[in-house]
Motif scaffolding. Sequence first.
Motif, PDB file in Angstrom:
ATOM      1  N   LEU A 131      97.669  36.084  36.600  1.00 38.72           N
ATOM      2  CA  LEU A 131      97.041  35.126  35.638  1.00 38.72           C
ATOM      3  C   LEU A 131      96.050  35.672  34.882  1.00 38.72           C
ATOM      4  CD1 LEU A 131      96.471  32.192  38.341  1.00 38.72           C
ATOM      5  CD2 LEU A 131      98.034  32.015  36.357  1.00 38.72           C
ATOM      6  N   TYR A 132      95.269  36.708  35.476  1.00 38.17           N
ATOM      7  CA  TYR A 132      94.159  37.300  34.469  1.00 38.17           C
ATOM      8  C   TYR A 132      94.327  38.672  33.994  1.00 38.17           C
ATOM      9  CZ  TYR A 132      92.101  33.199  36.728  1.00 38.17           C
ATOM     10  OH  TYR A 132      91.926  31.776  36.922  1.00 38.17           O
ATOM     11  N   LEU A 133      95.189  39.285  34.518  1.00 33.31           N
ATOM     12  CA  LEU A 133      95.353  40.587  34.335  1.00 33.31           C
ATOM     13  C   LEU A 133      96.773  41.200  33.248  1.00 33.31           C
ATOM     14  CD1 LEU A 133      94.089  42.524  37.356  1.00 33.31           C
ATOM     15  CD2 LEU A 133      92.788  42.043  35.358  1.00 33.31           C
ATOM     16  N   ALA A 174      90.510  32.655  30.802  1.00 30.15           N
ATOM     17  CA  ALA A 174      91.069  32.663  29.560  1.00 30.15           C
ATOM     18  C   ALA A 174      89.923  31.861  28.567  1.00 30.15           C
ATOM     19  CB  ALA A 174      92.306  31.701  29.548  1.00 30.15           C
ATOM     20  N   ASN A 175      90.370  32.076  27.291  1.00 29.98           N
ATOM     21  CA  ASN A 175      89.636  31.205  26.179  1.00 29.98           C
ATOM     22  C   ASN A 175      89.414  30.000  26.381  1.00 29.98           C
ATOM     23  OD1 ASN A 175      88.756  32.472  23.824  1.00 29.98           O
ATOM     24  ND2 ASN A 175      90.934  32.931  23.176  1.00 29.98           N
ATOM     25  N   ASP A 228      94.730  41.753  43.857  1.00 33.23           N
ATOM     26  CA  ASP A 228      95.437  40.221  44.364  1.00 33.23           C
ATOM     27  C   ASP A 228      96.615  39.917  43.272  1.00 33.23           C
ATOM     28  OD1 ASP A 228      95.967  37.419  44.232  1.00 33.23           O
ATOM     29  OD2 ASP A 228      94.297  37.452  45.813  1.00 33.23           O
ATOM     30  N   ASP A 229      98.078  39.673  43.900  1.00 31.37           N
ATOM     31  CA  ASP A 229      98.914  39.341  42.806  1.00 31.37           C
ATOM     32  C   ASP A 229      98.692  38.013  41.813  1.00 31.37           C
ATOM     33  OD1 ASP A 229     100.271  41.334  43.815  1.00 31.37           O
ATOM     34  OD2 ASP A 229     101.372  40.143  45.177  1.00 31.37           O
ATOM     35  N   ARG A 261      81.442  41.292  42.856  1.00 37.33           N
ATOM     36  CA  ARG A 261      81.944  39.941  43.260  1.00 37.33           C
ATOM     37  C   ARG A 261      82.447  39.650  41.830  1.00 37.33           C
ATOM     38  NH1 ARG A 261      79.843  35.863  45.253  1.00 37.33           N
ATOM     39  NH2 ARG A 261      77.721  36.512  44.473  1.00 37.33           N
ATOM     40  N   ALA A 262      83.453  38.615  41.911  1.00 40.66           N
ATOM     41  CA  ALA A 262      83.891  37.776  40.594  1.00 40.66           C
ATOM     42  C   ALA A 262      84.180  36.380  41.063  1.00 40.66           C
ATOM     43  CB  ALA A 262      85.005  38.735  39.972  1.00 40.66           C
ATOM     44  N   TYR A 263      84.174  35.644  39.749  1.00 33.23           N
ATOM     45  CA  TYR A 263      84.848  34.179  39.954  1.00 33.23           C
ATOM     46  C   TYR A 263      85.835  34.202  38.585  1.00 33.23           C
ATOM     47  CZ  TYR A 263      80.598  33.273  42.878  1.00 33.23           C
ATOM     48  OH  TYR A 263      79.882  33.151  43.756  1.00 33.23           O
ATOM     49  N   ALA A 264      86.921  33.562  39.163  1.00 27.67           N
ATOM     50  CA  ALA A 264      88.115  33.521  38.019  1.00 27.67           C
ATOM     51  C   ALA A 264      87.929  31.852  37.646  1.00 27.67           C
ATOM     52  CB  ALA A 264      89.298  33.853  38.454  1.00 27.67           C
ATOM     53  N   LEU A 265      87.800  31.423  36.430  1.00 28.28           N
ATOM     54  CA  LEU A 265      87.888  30.091  35.983  1.00 28.28           C
ATOM     55  C   LEU A 265      89.162  29.835  35.257  1.00 28.28           C
ATOM     56  CD1 LEU A 265      84.390  29.739  33.988  1.00 28.28           C
ATOM     57  CD2 LEU A 265      84.829  29.020  36.406  1.00 28.28           C
ATOM     58  N   THR A 266      89.467  28.425  35.654  1.00 31.44           N
ATOM     59  CA  THR A 266      90.750  28.024  34.869  1.00 31.44           C
ATOM     60  C   THR A 266      90.284  26.335  34.695  1.00 31.44           C
ATOM     61  OG1 THR A 266      92.181  29.183  36.190  1.00 31.44           O
ATOM     62  CG2 THR A 266      92.980  27.527  35.105  1.00 31.44           C
ATOM     63  N   THR A 267      90.256  26.327  33.229  1.00 33.46           N
ATOM     64  CA  THR A 267      89.862  24.840  32.710  1.00 33.46           C
ATOM     65  C   THR A 267      88.580  24.028  33.468  1.00 33.46           C
ATOM     66  OG1 THR A 267      91.406  23.965  34.090  1.00 33.46           O
ATOM     67  CG2 THR A 267      92.383  24.401  31.792  1.00 33.46           C
ATOM     68  N   GLY A 268      87.554  25.003  33.286  1.00 31.34           N
ATOM     69  CA  GLY A 268      86.447  24.482  33.836  1.00 31.34           C
ATOM     70  C   GLY A 268      86.048  24.337  35.320  1.00 31.34           C
TER      71      GLY A 268
END
Length: 239
Positions: free
Chosen positions: A234-236, A38-39, A228-229, A207-214
């Motif tokens: 959370l991201y889609l 997210a932003n 992935d559910d 490949r990918a990395y999903a970030l949440t608050t740093g």
Amino acid sequence: MSQILDFRNVDLFYDHVHALRDVSLSVNEGETVALIGANGAGKSSILRAITGLRKIRKGEIFYAGQRIDGKDPADLVKSGIAMVPEGRRVFPYMSVKDNLLMGAFTRTDKADIARTLESVLTRFPRLKERYTQAAGTMSGGEQQMMVIGRALMAKPRLLLLDEPSLGIAPKLVQDIARSIVAINRDEKVSVLLVEQNSRMALRISQRAYALTTGSVALSGNSAELLADDRVRALYLGGE
Ligand code: ATP
């Protein structure tokens, strides 16, 4: 498989804002890796740390086996790291040609620069049509192609893209996505792609990395993450 980028246990602050917390990620030679989140999750901060625009507080960054944290941003461009910044920073009153040539500022071999310019114009024919026009007169999508072309003028080994789809008409987002795939395939350049358009980013990356608050919340194979559910929720947008 050798790593072009190894970002290890990095912490980064803006005064007291703790923007990155023990973030580790890597890009293998030839890979396209996506960074989603997210932003404010810290995606741009990772790119600023790699390019030397912001100092890290803790951790280590390796590029092609060399430690690069603390190095001068211009030296990093010279060594093959090119960045396409968020928001299409074009020089609006300069021609497309001069904007592109700015990307070659660390290179000296004129004939080689001319060859790169030719290949960028072949890749993006629109830029050839607009070659002598002021860059600010082009559409958002065309300007995005130009800044990608400008980054290619540095002949990078690692291309960092910060939200290339932001504010671009949906039809053109596909063109940009296709260009990124083609550049990765044809130019032997590894790509780290920051995107809020998670679906597009997961489709065109390995490949990918999903970030949440740093922090890195999830990582793995992009096709698996797409299915992935937790990623969907959370991201889609829960689709
Ligand atoms: P965006 O998509 O909005 O660019 P991002 O995931 O790239 O988000 P960052 O720009 O890396 O996020 O920001 C991470 C955190 O650091 C946020 O909390 C943000 O408010 C903060 N931050 C970023 N730049 C600064 C700055 N110059 N000064 C203070 N705080 C900052």
